[in-house]
Each structure stands twice: as C-alpha cells, then as structure tokens.
Design an enzyme around this catalytic site. Structure first.
Site, mmCIF file in Angstrom:
data_model
loop_
_atom_site.group_PDB
_atom_site.id
_atom_site.type_symbol
_atom_site.label_atom_id
_atom_site.label_comp_id
_atom_site.label_asym_id
_atom_site.label_seq_id
_atom_site.Cartn_x
_atom_site.Cartn_y
_atom_site.Cartn_z
ATOM 1 N N GLY A 32 -27.792 20.257 -16.970
ATOM 2 C CA GLY A 32 -27.169 21.487 -16.493
ATOM 3 C C GLY A 32 -26.821 21.449 -15.016
ATOM 4 O O GLY A 32 -26.696 22.484 -14.384
ATOM 5 N N GLY A 33 -26.666 20.240 -14.479
ATOM 6 C CA GLY A 33 -26.246 20.139 -13.088
ATOM 7 C C GLY A 33 -27.398 20.054 -12.098
ATOM 8 O O GLY A 33 -27.184 19.884 -10.909
ATOM 9 N N ARG A 88 -29.696 24.980 -28.013
ATOM 10 C CA ARG A 88 -29.917 26.423 -28.065
ATOM 11 C C ARG A 88 -28.614 27.139 -28.428
ATOM 12 O O ARG A 88 -27.548 26.516 -28.424
ATOM 13 C CB ARG A 88 -30.369 26.914 -26.685
ATOM 14 C CG ARG A 88 -29.336 26.568 -25.623
ATOM 15 C CD ARG A 88 -29.571 27.218 -24.278
ATOM 16 N NE ARG A 88 -28.414 27.038 -23.405
ATOM 17 C CZ ARG A 88 -28.217 26.010 -22.603
ATOM 18 N NH1 ARG A 88 -29.109 25.037 -22.516
ATOM 19 N NH2 ARG A 88 -27.119 25.935 -21.862
ATOM 20 N N LYS A 139 -21.456 28.966 -15.222
ATOM 21 C CA LYS A 139 -20.157 29.210 -15.838
ATOM 22 C C LYS A 139 -19.736 30.650 -15.595
ATOM 23 O O LYS A 139 -20.569 31.555 -15.593
ATOM 24 C CB LYS A 139 -20.237 28.937 -17.343
ATOM 25 C CG LYS A 139 -20.495 27.467 -17.661
ATOM 26 C CD LYS A 139 -20.873 27.270 -19.106
ATOM 27 C CE LYS A 139 -21.271 25.815 -19.344
ATOM 28 N NZ LYS A 139 -21.939 25.637 -20.645
ATOM 29 N N VAL A 174 -24.715 31.064 -24.011
ATOM 30 C CA VAL A 174 -24.162 32.333 -23.534
ATOM 31 C C VAL A 174 -22.745 32.534 -24.095
ATOM 32 O O VAL A 174 -22.388 33.623 -24.548
ATOM 33 C CB VAL A 174 -24.126 32.369 -21.988
ATOM 34 C CG1 VAL A 174 -23.486 33.655 -21.484
ATOM 35 C CG2 VAL A 174 -25.513 32.185 -21.394
ATOM 36 N N GLU A 193 -21.932 18.412 -25.054
ATOM 37 C CA GLU A 193 -21.119 18.602 -23.858
ATOM 38 C C GLU A 193 -20.406 17.307 -23.473
ATOM 39 O O GLU A 193 -21.025 16.245 -23.432
ATOM 40 C CB GLU A 193 -22.051 19.059 -22.734
ATOM 41 C CG GLU A 193 -21.362 19.338 -21.424
ATOM 42 C CD GLU A 193 -22.377 19.549 -20.306
ATOM 43 O OE1 GLU A 193 -23.377 20.267 -20.508
ATOM 44 O OE2 GLU A 193 -22.166 18.969 -19.235
ATOM 45 N N GLU A 223 -24.322 15.562 -22.363
ATOM 46 C CA GLU A 223 -25.651 15.961 -22.826
ATOM 47 C C GLU A 223 -25.518 16.913 -23.995
ATOM 48 O O GLU A 223 -24.417 17.392 -24.302
ATOM 49 C CB GLU A 223 -26.460 16.604 -21.690
ATOM 50 C CG GLU A 223 -25.803 17.776 -21.006
ATOM 51 C CD GLU A 223 -26.588 18.236 -19.765
ATOM 52 O OE1 GLU A 223 -27.213 19.295 -19.839
ATOM 53 O OE2 GLU A 223 -26.572 17.526 -18.737
HETATM 54 C C1 MV4 Z 1 -20.931 14.500 -14.142
HETATM 55 C C2 MV4 Z 1 -19.788 14.849 -13.393
HETATM 56 C C3 MV4 Z 1 -18.953 13.833 -12.998
HETATM 57 N N1 MV4 Z 1 -19.241 12.556 -13.321
HETATM 58 N N2 MV4 Z 1 -21.172 13.217 -14.433
HETATM 59 C C4 MV4 Z 1 -22.819 18.844 -14.420
HETATM 60 C C5 MV4 Z 1 -23.579 19.449 -15.524
HETATM 61 C C6 MV4 Z 1 -24.104 18.332 -16.293
HETATM 62 N N3 MV4 Z 1 -24.198 18.645 -17.664
HETATM 63 C C7 MV4 Z 1 -23.154 17.222 -16.063
HETATM 64 N N4 MV4 Z 1 -22.448 17.567 -14.872
HETATM 65 C C8 MV4 Z 1 -21.558 16.718 -14.337
HETATM 66 N N5 MV4 Z 1 -21.779 15.412 -14.589
HETATM 67 C C9 MV4 Z 1 -20.321 12.269 -14.030
HETATM 68 N N6 MV4 Z 1 -20.581 10.997 -14.345
HETATM 69 C C10 MV4 Z 1 -19.552 16.177 -13.131
HETATM 70 C C11 MV4 Z 1 -20.451 17.110 -13.597
HETATM 71 C C12 MV4 Z 1 -20.142 18.451 -13.295
HETATM 72 C C13 MV4 Z 1 -20.137 18.917 -12.002
HETATM 73 C C14 MV4 Z 1 -20.496 18.116 -10.951
HETATM 74 C C15 MV4 Z 1 -20.442 18.582 -9.669
HETATM 75 C C16 MV4 Z 1 -20.065 19.893 -9.433
HETATM 76 C C17 MV4 Z 1 -19.748 20.715 -10.462
HETATM 77 C C18 MV4 Z 1 -19.783 20.242 -11.757
HETATM 78 C C19 MV4 Z 1 -19.454 21.079 -12.787
HETATM 79 C C20 MV4 Z 1 -19.477 20.614 -14.058
HETATM 80 C C21 MV4 Z 1 -19.816 19.288 -14.302
#
Ligand code: MV4
Length: 455
Positions: free
Chosen positions: A164-165, A292, A237, A295, A275, A288
């Site tokens: 979840g970041g 659950r 979100k 939202v 996701e 990932e």
């Molecule tokens: C990343 C990515 C870019 N490259 N992985 C954020 C939530 C999690 N589930 C996975 N996330 C991310 N993984 C790679 N290899 C970008 C995100 C990402 C994100 C990253 C920085 C700032 C905002 C973001 C929002 C959604 C996803």
C-alpha cells in the site's frame, strides 16, 4: 446460512455490511468505541456493544474485546470490513479456533499475500508479468548495487512486509542507492518488524489498475473486471473508476484470466483484488494482492450488478458461487469520489468537528455510501472518509457529467471536505480525456509527492 454476524468495523463500511445482512435476513451486531456511540452503524444494527476507548488499538483493533463481544452475542461470523483487522491472519485464525466464521480469505491466503515477495513469486509461476527486479530479498548494499546494474535506474526499494505504498524508496543512482539501502532495512524493521527489502525497476508515472476477484470454497473463481485507481495523493486514493479507459476487451480478458488462474493456484477464497501497474506503453506488472473488500468496491458493483458484500457472506457460509465468468458483463461506467473531512486548500489538513449543515446528493444514477448525518460529530481518531459518491453512466463522459451534478448538490459545513477538490478534478481536461497517472494529483496541484503516511 448465518443467522447473526458481528461487524468488526465502523463508518460507511459497517453500514454497507449491515445493509447486505438486512437484505439477506441476517441479524447484526455492531461494535463501537466510546467515540462512536452516536454513529449510525450502532443505530442500524440489531445489537451493539461498546468495545473500548476511542484509540483504534483499544477498540477496533482490540481482538479480545471483539471476540468477547462475538461470544456474548453468539454470532456465527465476523465481517472485518477494510482496514483494522481485515488483513490480520492471526485474527482470522482466532476466529477459526473460536468456531466463528471469518468473512474473508483463509489465514494462509492472508499470510501469503501479506508477504509481498512470496506473493510475487507465486503469481509469477502462473505467468503473471512482474516488473524487473531482485530475485527475492536483497541482503546487502553490494547486492543492491548489482541488481541496479542489471535492471538500470531508477529503482525502488520496498519492504517485504510493507504494501500500500508504505516503506518504499526511489533511487536514481548508485550513490543514492548505497546511502538509502541500510536506512530502508532499518525502517522496514522498525515499521513492520521485518528488515527484509527487495528491489524493483521503478515504473515512472504508471497507472494503478486492479482486478476484482471472487472465489468460493469449491475452487470456482471469477473476475469482475478492473478499477482504475490512479487518482491518489500520498497513497490515499481519491477517485476510482470502472472500467479503466485504457483497457481493451482483449487485455481485460487476458489479465482477468491470469488473475483467476493465480487465485486458483493458491486456493484463494473470498473477495480479493490483484493490483497492477500499467506503464506508458500499456505493459502490465503485478504489484500485490489485497485480501479484503476494498473502499472502491461500489464502482465494480455498479458496472457488473453484483453485490460483492453479499457474495463475501455467501462464500464464507460455504455456498457455491452462482456467477459464471461468461455471464459477467461490464456495462456502462462508474466513478467514485471519496469525500473526506479534509481541507484540500490547506494541504488536505484533517477537518474533524460537528456537521451543522448537510445536503447529500441523490437522483438518477447516484449512490451515496455514508454514515454521516446533520448533527453528527466527526471524531478525530479514525480515517477521514465521510462519504463515497458513486455515479453511473452509459459511458465515462456520462458518468463524469452525473458526478458533477451530484457534487453540486453536496453541501456540508462548517467542516471542510474534498468536494471542491473533486469539482476541480472533474473540470480538468486531462482528467476528462483519461490522460492520468499516479502522479496526476500532485501535478494538478503543483506540489511534490510527500512520503507515504505510515498509518
Ligand atoms: C511501484 C511504483 C513504481 N514502480 N513499483 C505504491 C503502492 C504499492 N502497492 C505499489 N506502489 C508503487 N509501486 C514500481 N516498481 C509506483 C507505485 C506507486 C506510487 C509510487 C510513488 C508515489 C505514488 C504511487 C502511487 C501508486 C503507486
């Protein structure tokens, strides 16, 4: 079928679950903290039990108090909603050992998907595409530099137990990677009790697209299309939609089938979300799986006509899925705006307090999921979600128009809300064209992305 369910949650999702139970003829037990005495979920449930002080750790995360409430009221099942205990494998296990059905996946499912690297390895074997990266845990700075040399910069360091970041670091060169690596490990240890980190190629300005899955206990699995959740700020979100305007039917079918196959391979049970990140060239990468109800589930409900919470309950009660993949049709378009008690003109600062004035939208093609009412006091202890407004249209442009109309009807005061943010977003030409990424909000607001909040 169950005769009584305890809802281990609060706010709009507690109401959402109570509504499903009512329609199914199932009695409900609400649990509430001392700060939520006047909440609607307490009033709408058949019974209600106070489980502790306002702080989540003393109430909605208090496993002994929740299990005691379940024993006293003699429920057959517990629905955890989202957040709180929803993805706690230990809690799911305790429910099992108390002979209370946990309305969600098995503890093994939750544990596997909670380990982000194990989840990636598992789905990769099934053929789901992954972003290039390390093959498992990266133990040392030297190893990290080797991985970066192979995959190229920018790279992202992630905590194996994160998600979840939370616990992510982006690095653009050897120097940054070398200096960040050990910090990332110790942060992972401090935040998640596990120092393991892994490395991936950083996908710049991706879209966030996720597939909804339903699986019964007999190995029957279907997908209900996807949601585009690219409109976010600091990993929260703000707006979600279904379908994603960048997916064609062929890609939807291919990815949906892969997602179903992956769930089958781990004997997944219940509702789940896979996701993906989508890069500029429309390449998909699995990120990932969330175990659950989410939202944003209503946008999927609107375009498929499937009641996801009802399906969750039926699956947990051991019923067979009646849905067949060939009968699931994505029709029209749905958009959800999250209305938070936050002042968007003041850096989204939380804005709790008493709601003196409230007008909720209605009319054709509008759904509002909320627990608030005029006179309700928004407590400062929990997440700031006040309401979800969901608009349904024959296509995305129609849904946008209907949402604009609905948000104009949304009046709340004196507390601040994210309604003005959404009105601005819905007028933005790039948004209306569907030209967005996970960086869109910060670009629109002209701010830099701050690190994720570690809730
Ligand atoms: C990343 C990515 C870019 N490259 N992985 C954020 C939530 C999690 N589930 C996975 N996330 C991310 N993984 C790679 N290899 C970008 C995100 C990402 C994100 C990253 C920085 C700032 C905002 C973001 C929002 C959604 C996803």
């Amino acid at each position: 079928m169950f005769s009584k369910i305890l809802i281990a949650n609060r706010g709009e999702i507690a109401l959402r679950i109570i509504r499903a139970c009512r329609e199914m003829g199932i009695r409900t037990v609400a649990v509430y903290s001392e700060a939520d005495r006047n909440s609607l979920h307490v009033r709408f449930a058949d019974e209600a039990i106070c489980i502790g002080q306002p702080a989540s750790s003393k109430s909605y995360l208090n496993i002994p108090a929740i299990i005691s409430a379940a024993e006293i009221t003699d429920v057959d099942a517990i629905h955890p909603g989202y957040g709180f205990l929803a993805e706690n494998a230990h809690f799911a296990e305790i429910c099992q050992s108390c002979h209370i059905a946990f309305i969600g996946p098995t503890p093994e499912n939750i544990r596997l998907m909670g380990d982000k690297m194990a989840a990636k390895n598992t789905v990769h074997k099934i053929g789901l595409p992954l972003v290039p990266g390390s093959d498992g845990v990266v133990k040392s700075k030297e190893e990290a530099l080797k991985v970066a040399k192979r995959i190229g910069y920018p790279v992202i360091i992630k905590a194996a137990a994160g998600g979840g970041g939370k616990g992510m670091r982006i690095c653009h060169n050897d120097i940054k990677l070398a200096s960040s690596f050990m910090t990332a490990q110790s942060e992972a240890e401090a935040n998640f009790g596990n120092p393991d980190v892994y490395i991936e190629k950083y996908v710049e300005k991706p879209r966030h697209v996720e597939f909804q899955i339903l699986a019964d206990t007999y190995g029957h699995v279907v997908h209900l299309g996807e949601r585009d959740c690219s409109i976010q700020r600091r990993h929260q979100k703000l707006l979600e939609e279904s379908p994603s305007c960048v997916l064609d039917n062929k890609t939807r079918k291919r990815l949906g089938e892969l997602a179903v196959k992956a769930c089958k391979s781990v004997n997944y049970v219940g509702a789940g979300t896979m996701e993906f990140l989508l890069d500029k060239n429309n390449n998909f990468y699995f990120m990932e799986m969330n175990t659950r109800i989410q939202v944003e589930h209503p946008v999927t409900e609107m375009v498929t006509g499937v009641d996801l919470v009802r399906e969750q309950i039926k699956i947990a009660a051991g019923e067979r899925l009646q849905l067949k993949q060939e009968n699931i049709r994505i029709e029209g378009a749905a958009i959800e705006c999250r209305i938070n008690a936050e002042d968007y003109e003041n850096n989204f600062m939380p804005s709790p307090g008493r709601i003196e004035l409230l007008n909720l939208p209605g009319g054709p093609h509008i759904r509002v999921d909320t627990h608030i009412y005029q006179g309700y006091e928004v407590p400062p202890y929990y997440d700031s979600l006040l309401a979800k407004v969901i608009a349904y249209g024959s296509d995305r442009q129609e849904a946008i128009k209907i949402m604009r109309r609905a948000l104009n009807e949304f009046n709340i005061g004196p507390i601040k809300s994210t309604v003005p943010f959404h009105m601005r977003l819905l007028e933005n030409s790039s948004f209306c064209k569907g030209d967005v990424s996970t960086h869109f909000v910060q670009e629109m607001l002209g701010t830099v992305q701050e690190p994720a909040q570690n809730e």
